[in-house]
Design a protein around this motif. Sequence first.
Motif, PDB file in Angstrom:
ATOM      1  N   UNK A 265     -34.456  -8.512 -12.861  1.00  0.00           N
ATOM      2  CA  UNK A 265     -35.842  -8.167 -13.197  1.00  0.00           C
ATOM      3  C   UNK A 265     -35.998  -6.685 -13.528  1.00  0.00           C
ATOM      4  N   UNK A 266     -35.424  -5.821 -12.685  1.00  0.00           N
ATOM      5  CA  UNK A 266     -35.689  -4.384 -12.812  1.00  0.00           C
ATOM      6  C   UNK A 266     -34.585  -3.619 -13.537  1.00  0.00           C
ATOM      7  N   UNK A 267     -33.445  -4.243 -13.740  1.00  0.00           N
ATOM      8  CA  UNK A 267     -32.365  -3.572 -14.457  1.00  0.00           C
ATOM      9  C   UNK A 267     -31.721  -2.446 -13.679  1.00  0.00           C
ATOM     10  N   UNK A 268     -31.661  -2.555 -12.363  1.00  0.00           N
ATOM     11  CA  UNK A 268     -31.033  -1.519 -11.533  1.00  0.00           C
ATOM     12  C   UNK A 268     -29.522  -1.736 -11.538  1.00  0.00           C
ATOM     13  N   UNK A 269     -28.779  -0.802 -12.114  1.00  0.00           N
ATOM     14  CA  UNK A 269     -27.323  -0.877 -12.082  1.00  0.00           C
ATOM     15  C   UNK A 269     -26.827  -0.640 -10.669  1.00  0.00           C
ATOM     16  N   UNK A 270     -25.923  -1.468 -10.211  1.00  0.00           N
ATOM     17  CA  UNK A 270     -25.421  -1.387  -8.845  1.00  0.00           C
ATOM     18  C   UNK A 270     -24.049  -0.730  -8.826  1.00  0.00           C
ATOM     19  N   UNK A 271     -23.923   0.294  -8.007  1.00  0.00           N
ATOM     20  CA  UNK A 271     -22.679   1.055  -7.933  1.00  0.00           C
ATOM     21  C   UNK A 271     -21.527   0.196  -7.414  1.00  0.00           C
ATOM     22  N   UNK A 272     -20.313   0.621  -7.760  1.00  0.00           N
ATOM     23  CA  UNK A 272     -19.127  -0.062  -7.233  1.00  0.00           C
ATOM     24  C   UNK A 272     -18.370   0.846  -6.274  1.00  0.00           C
ATOM     25  N   UNK A 273     -19.120   1.591  -5.486  1.00  0.00           N
ATOM     26  CA  UNK A 273     -18.510   2.590  -4.600  1.00  0.00           C
ATOM     27  C   UNK A 273     -17.566   1.964  -3.583  1.00  0.00           C
ATOM     28  N   UNK A 274     -17.738   0.697  -3.260  1.00  0.00           N
ATOM     29  CA  UNK A 274     -16.828   0.050  -2.321  1.00  0.00           C
ATOM     30  C   UNK A 274     -15.400  -0.046  -2.820  1.00  0.00           C
ATOM     31  N   UNK A 275     -15.194   0.148  -4.143  1.00  0.00           N
ATOM     32  CA  UNK A 275     -13.831   0.190  -4.671  1.00  0.00           C
ATOM     33  C   UNK A 275     -13.085   1.421  -4.178  1.00  0.00           C
ATOM     34  N   UNK A 276     -13.791   2.343  -3.536  1.00  0.00           N
ATOM     35  CA  UNK A 276     -13.135   3.495  -2.917  1.00  0.00           C
ATOM     36  C   UNK A 276     -12.512   3.189  -1.574  1.00  0.00           C
ATOM     37  N   UNK A 277     -12.714   1.979  -1.040  1.00  0.00           N
ATOM     38  CA  UNK A 277     -12.064   1.572   0.199  1.00  0.00           C
ATOM     39  C   UNK A 277     -10.595   1.227  -0.047  1.00  0.00           C
ATOM     40  N   UNK A 278      -9.818   1.279   1.008  1.00  0.00           N
ATOM     41  CA  UNK A 278      -8.440   0.794   1.008  1.00  0.00           C
ATOM     42  C   UNK A 278      -8.405  -0.612   1.592  1.00  0.00           C
ATOM     43  N   UNK A 279      -7.410  -1.384   1.178  1.00  0.00           N
ATOM     44  CA  UNK A 279      -7.148  -2.663   1.835  1.00  0.00           C
ATOM     45  C   UNK A 279      -5.851  -2.629   2.636  1.00  0.00           C
TER      46      UNK A 279
END
Length: 526
Positions: free
Chosen positions: A379-393
């Motif tokens: 609805x609002x077009x809010x782009x969502x960050x992918x900051x969780x890709x900065x985690x390690x597995x």
Amino acid sequence: MRDFHRAGRSTVHADRGICATSHPLAAMAAIDILKKGGNAVDAAIAGAVLLGICEPQMTGIGGDCFALISNPGDGQVHALNGSGRAPAGLDAEQLRAAGHSKIPTEGALPVTVPGAIAGFETLSARFGRLGLAASLAPAIDYAETGVPVAPRVAFDWMEDAPRLIGDARKHYLKNGAPLAVGDLFRAPGQAEVLRAIAEHGAQAFYTGEIAADMVGALRANGGSHTEEDFAACQADWTIPFQGHYRGLDVVEHPPNGQGTIALLMLQMLAEQDLSGLDPFGAERVHLEAQIARLAYDARDRLLADPDYMADTSRLHDPAFARELLNQLDRQSAPAGIQSPREAVHQDTILITVVDQDRMAVSLIYSIFNGFGSGLASPRYGILLQNRGAGFSLEPGHPNEAGPGKRPMHTIIPGMAKRDGKVIMPFGVMGGQFQPTGHCRLISNMVDFGMDPQEAIDAPRAFAIDGELRLERGYDASVRTELERLGHRITIPAAGLGGAQAIVIDPDTGRLTGASDPRKDGIALGY
């Protein structure tokens, strides 16, 4: 002194206030706020939020922020952590069982709760003068009426458009194609969101219809996110770290950002004699590559959410810097730093503002990769960050993904002090390059006497993944010498990073601003 026979830009000088950032409309909005009686915090928030409309591939309200604020009222530098946390349902073991060796950069899995709006509200409430609604007004106006796409923005839009998924393509493409130079970008949905925040505060973003719009997009794409995750978001005040470099004090944001790595590099560089080096020569590039390799290796082993680090102070401890220097080999070409298993980004904005009372702000704001996760709320077009890709597995790593944790961040604001007084808010964007960028900017000014614009304009290099990325500003003879030393040279498609800085003369109080020509921006004063 600048050579006026050559193309370039001059430093900007003013008495009452300056903003330096990566888009002229945002710089102008910040100056307008200052002229209306706002202070540097009001102006920095106004410019930053507008940059999410001017440079949507770089940043937006679905991202995170960090800020350093020099408050003349108490003489202190304060650090604000506006980075969001992983959802309660994030489980590293489940991700490994599903075959992931690292968190992907696209889709719902890498999305952490966006912390920037909480950060802006917290920052405005403590240090602002006009209130958050006044700071959001310029972005609301431009989101409704539109912003013409600037040249560097168009370049990045073309590069990053393939990352857009589903509803994001509707909001950020024009007839299915990236926007080009001069095209008008409008974001009426974001204008509606910002009006709600202006009227009701950050809770309007983290609860109710707006939060439901974001959570719905995430759940539809396999995310574990809940509205409770969003409602729990808050920003935190922290204590900045400070290091020393040849009579200059450098202030950096503490972890989970990598500001400590900039201090570590400066501490190692301070042990070297640079007096005989050509500032644009091969030997300096070679030395910086060696130092970066050691510092970034320490980062990838140790840096994380501070609640999960064994010792947050070790990374900027001079004794640790000397320990690493024992491994320095100035004779052989380093492989350069290796991209960690955690993803790193190239997309960020940085805004610096100083007002007439000499409050200074360095604020950095990002959605991580270009267009973040590629997901936008329908609805609002809010782009969502992918900051969780900065985690390690990696099991047991301090930065291992986990519920409620903040991931390792690459974005870092900076400030410089001399004799206890802040003399320069600054920052250098560019993903992994940022600590190297901070180190080079400070060294350019301290070791080689460059003014801030010269220090920003100067060519850059960065050794990563077995190659040395060398900007075209270096002479061909430098490239030849570096190849002789064993480096594999590549020329990046775009310049390395982008910087902003404002110098405060400690004697007169006069302001000098500088902005990176690698971006579309400008320094403006009044």
